[in-house]
Structures are given as structure tokens and as C-alpha cells.
Design a protein around this motif. Structure first.
Motif, PDB file in Angstrom:
ATOM      1  N   UNK A 143       0.856  -1.192   0.000  1.00  0.00           N
ATOM      2  CA  UNK A 143       0.000   0.000   0.000  1.00  0.00           C
ATOM      3  C   UNK A 143       0.891   1.242   0.000  1.00  0.00           C
ATOM      4  N   UNK A 144       0.286   2.388  -0.291  1.00  0.00           N
ATOM      5  CA  UNK A 144       1.000   3.663  -0.254  1.00  0.00           C
ATOM      6  C   UNK A 144       0.032   4.776   0.111  1.00  0.00           C
ATOM      7  N   UNK A 145       0.581   5.838   0.685  1.00  0.00           N
ATOM      8  CA  UNK A 145      -0.222   7.029   0.997  1.00  0.00           C
ATOM      9  C   UNK A 145      -0.068   8.097  -0.079  1.00  0.00           C
ATOM     10  N   UNK A 146       0.832   7.850  -1.041  1.00  0.00           N
ATOM     11  CA  UNK A 146       1.063   8.810  -2.128  1.00  0.00           C
ATOM     12  C   UNK A 146       0.104   8.517  -3.281  1.00  0.00           C
ATOM     13  N   UNK A 147      -0.641   9.521  -3.691  1.00  0.00           N
ATOM     14  CA  UNK A 147      -1.643   9.326  -4.750  1.00  0.00           C
ATOM     15  C   UNK A 147      -1.017   8.981  -6.099  1.00  0.00           C
ATOM     16  N   UNK A 148       0.146   9.558  -6.382  1.00  0.00           N
ATOM     17  CA  UNK A 148       0.742   9.365  -7.709  1.00  0.00           C
ATOM     18  C   UNK A 148       1.699   8.173  -7.758  1.00  0.00           C
ATOM     19  N   UNK A 149       1.671   7.323  -6.737  1.00  0.00           N
ATOM     20  CA  UNK A 149       2.551   6.146  -6.716  1.00  0.00           C
ATOM     21  C   UNK A 149       1.704   4.886  -6.817  1.00  0.00           C
ATOM     22  N   UNK A 150       2.092   3.996  -7.722  1.00  0.00           N
ATOM     23  CA  UNK A 150       1.446   2.689  -7.855  1.00  0.00           C
ATOM     24  C   UNK A 150       2.289   1.676  -7.068  1.00  0.00           C
ATOM     25  N   UNK A 151       1.836   1.234  -5.881  1.00  0.00           N
ATOM     26  CA  UNK A 151       2.674   0.348  -5.055  1.00  0.00           C
ATOM     27  C   UNK A 151       2.959  -1.002  -5.703  1.00  0.00           C
TER      28      UNK A 151
END
Length: 420
Positions: A270-278
Motif C-alpha cells: 500500500x502507499x499514501x502517495x496518490x501518484x505512486x502505484x505500489x
């Protein structure tokens, strides 16, 4: 002062220190303890008056090593008394005052009680040798424990040394320039696709540092632990190391129950960054990053899925690569769910010998029941769960009522305090 000669003592200490990777001071300490045990053996053999020697009898004795002159002395600390009852622990005031007039009752003196070289016999020498070997093993175990205790739960580079029964004995090091020590890779911690040949190198997860006096390696390594997968991804994916992407859960089946099913891992990210695809970050361009992990695990199948706070979405993702039509959370309290899929997706969702659904259940923490969407009877399944829920609630209510009655009974029979 007299001394028992030990020719080659200096070289002996150097050789043991080098061969066993122990400090010279540790070797000297072990040798002193061993020589003291040898002296005890000598004294017991010379005990003509059959005096009783308990375990603490020789606590006031010590061995002094003379490395330069290559020998040792035995010293005894004795109390000054008026009348001697035990010559090993006491000395008379009159005898001491002949050499030290200022001596007083109750003082202590250290005396040389080194035996004659010829009297320190073969049995005492054998005892010394046995105790020395044991003390050196103890020193090594203690050093290994201290050296690797903080490395438990980390990944180390290992080299295959030999094979014992079904275990692989490997050489590992705690860091650059540090000596290698032995670690055991038990059968249950091995990967079926690994080729454990002599001098082959592997990354291993340090699972446990054993304590106590056990024989053999103290370090238990693993190639099957999920921690190894986490390390490999963290090492290969910069976003995980930078905490942009986080690993939420891992479910691994490194040794499947059937030899017809290969090792497989599911990892939720998971990630909290919108522009990152985990998921994309873990897979890499054209699968370059995940391929490095797969190669290290000798072809193990790995599914990287997106974690979701919504259980239904998370369960659907966990059953990848199967396409899920609907996830019905039948009983959130007992975490039971029905997953509806098309007929052509049934075998894929379940997996070979149930491996896919088994790993998905471990990953999500839900009991997953795969159903054919075309044959699924919603009303019948809802009625079944409603009846089960009603029965559960009735049972819980009955138990609560019984607990209340038991409490009231205890209150009734408890004696009341008499008024003052």
C-alpha cells in the motif's frame, strides 16, 4: 615461588585464539579454570585422610598463568586464625607473624600451594584437557550469542559447508571482516527448488539464536520464512526503503503439502502517495524488480496485490489472478465470506490443490468460500447464516444469564460483616 612448567604455553594460546576465533584473554581465562579443575582432581587423588570436599571447597583457590615464563602457579587465600581447623582455608597467626609481624587475626593472606611438577599427575592433566575443551566451547557459544543476538530477524549471506542428516550446515558472518560461524538450515526451512551443493551461496533469514549448552550450531537459519521475501523486496524496491510503499501483509507457502504444487507467496502492499502505484513499484519496469526476487527464491511464484481498507476489495485483490465478480461478507464477526466467480474462474480462484484460496485466506484473515455465481442461491445462503447467527446469539444470551445467576449466588452466600 614454585611453578609448574607448561612448555609452548604462549604458542598454544595463540593457536587456540586463531583457530577458534576467540580473544587471547578469553583463552587464558578458560585455561585458568581448566587448570584449577585439574588441581582439584590432583587434590582429591591425594586425599589420604578422606576429607570431604564439597562443591565450594576450592573457591578460595585460583590459578595464576605466567605466559612469558610458560607455566602456572596455584594460589590459596587463607584466613589468619589462632588455631587452625582446616589448613586449606586457614593459617595460624604465629606462622604468619614469623614473616609479617604486623599480621592480625581475621586478616587474609595469599599463599603459593603449587604442587610439584611430577605430582601433578596424568589424571589431573586429563581432567584439565577435558575441562579446557568444554570451557572453550562455552566461550564460543557465549561470543556467538552476543555477536548475533541483535541480528535475529535479519538476512545474512551464507555458504554451504556440509550436510548433517537432513540439515544443511552453513557458514555465516555478522559483518565485513568478522569470522564465519556455523548456522543450521533444517529440512523444514529449506526450499524445494534450492540446490544445496558445497560452497554454494544463499541469502538466509536468521530465524533464531539458541541459548544454553546445546551441541552443534546455535544459529537457526531459514530460506522458507516470509521475512526473507520482505527483505528481498525492501532491498530491491527503493520506494519500500524510503517508506513511500509499505508491505502490509505476507502469506507464504514455501513447502507446500504436495510435491505437485510449487512454492508461492502473496504480498500485500500500500502507499499514501496518490501518484505512486505500489504494485507497479514492486514489479518494476517489465518485471525487472520482482524477477530479481524470483531468481533469488529459485523460481518461486509471487503475487503482489494492492491492500485495501475495504475487506471486500482486499479479498478480491488477494484472489488474483482470478477475476472476482462479487464478495459477500456473510458474517463480519466470525470473518466468513462468500466469493462469487464465473464458472471458468473457479479453478483459478481455488488454485492447484487449494493453494491460491489458502494463501488469500492467510493474507486477509478471512475464511473464504469460493462459489460458482451461476449456481449460487442467495436466499438459501442468507437464511442459513441468519439461522446460525440467531443460534449464536441465543447461546451467548444463555451463557450471559448463567454467569449472572452464578454471580448472584456468590453474592448471596458471601458472609456479611458484623456491625461494629
Amino acid at each position: 615461588m614454585s611453578m609448574v612448567s607448561l612448555p609452548g604455553l604462549k604458542d598454544l594460546i595463540e593457536n587456540i585464539s586463531r583457530e577458534r576465533n576467540l580473544p587471547r584473554l578469553a583463552v587464558q581465562s578458560a585455561l585458568r579454570e581448566a587448570l584449577l579443575k585439574g588441581y582439584e582432581r590432583y587434590r582429591r587423588a591425594q586425599n589420604l585422610d578422606k576429607r570431604h570436599f564439597d562443591e565450594e571447597y576450592f573457591d578460595n583457590f585460583e590459578v595464576e598463568l605466567d605466559v612469558e615464563d610458560e607455566g602456572f602457579r596455584v594460589l590459596a587465600t587463607k584466613s589468619i586464625v589462632e588455631e587452625v581447623g582446616n589448613p586449606d582455608h586457614q593459617i595460624s597467626l604465629q606462622e604468619v607473624q614469623e614473616v609479617a609481624a604486623e599480621a592480625q587475626l581475621g586478616d587474609s593472606v595469599v599463599l603459593d600451594v603449587t604442587p610439584d611438577q611430577r605430582e601433578f599427575g596424568r589424571m589431573a592433566a586429563m581432567q584439565t584437557k577435558q575441562v579446557l575443551a568444554q570451557k572453550l566451547r562455552d566461550q564460543q557459544r557465549q561470543m556467538i550469542q552476543e555477536e548475533f543476538q541483535d541480528l535475529e530477524g535479519t538476512v545474512l549471506q551464507a555458504r554451504v559447508l556440509r550436510f548433517e542428516r537432513q540439515s544443511v550446515i552453513m557458514a555465516v558472518s555478522s559483518g565485513f571482516g568478522q569470522p564465519e560461524v556455523e548456522a543450521e538450515l533444517p529440512k523444514r526451512e529449506q526450499l524445494p527448488n534450492d540446490n544445496y551443493r558445497a560452497n554454494a551461496t544463499f541469502k538466509v533469514y536468521l530465524k533464531k539464536v539458541c541459548q544454553g549448552q546445546q551441541r552443534g550450531p546455535q544459529l537457526i537459519a531459514s530460506r522458507a520464512d516470509a521475512g526473507l521475501v520482505v527483505y528481498l523486496f525492501a532491498n530491491e524496491v527503493p520506494e519500500i526503503e524510503d517508506e513511500v510503499v509499505r508491505i502490509v501483509a505476507v502469506a507464504r507457502e514455501a513447502n507446500p503439502p504436495s510435491r505437485y504444487v510449487g512454492p508461492r507467496t502473496k504480498i500485500a502492499v500500500d502507499t499514501l502517495e496518490r501518484d505512486v502505484d505500489p504494485v507497479g513499484a514492486c514489479i518494476g519496469a517489465r518485471g525487472s524488480r520482482i524477477q530479481v526476487v524470483v531468481n533469488e527464491l529459485r523460481g518461486e511464484k509471487i503475487d503482489v496485490i494492492r491492500w485495501s481498507p475495504d475487506p471486500a476489495t482486499y479479498i478480491a485483490n488477494a484472489l488474483s489472478p482470478a477475476r472476482v465478480d462479487e464478495v459477500r461478507l456473510m458474517d463480519p464477526e466470525t470473518r466468513q465470506t462468500h466469493v462469487l466467480v464465473a464458472e471458468d474462474q473457479l479453478s483459478l480462484a481455488i488454485g492447484k490443490e487449494g493453494q491460491n484460496v489458502r494463501l488469500a485466506a492467510r493474507l486477509t484473515g478471512w475464511k473464504i468460500d469460493i462459489k460458482d455465481r451461476a449456481k449460487y442461491d442467495r436466499e438459501a445462503e442468507d437464511a442459513k447464516f441468519a439461522a446460525a447467527a440467531a443460534q449464536y446469539q441465543a447461546q451467548a444470551a444463555q451463557e450471559a444469564e448463567e454467569d449472572e445467576q452464578e454471580y448472584e449466588l456468590e453474592e448471596a452466600i458471601e458472609p456479611t460483616e458484623a456491625p461494629a
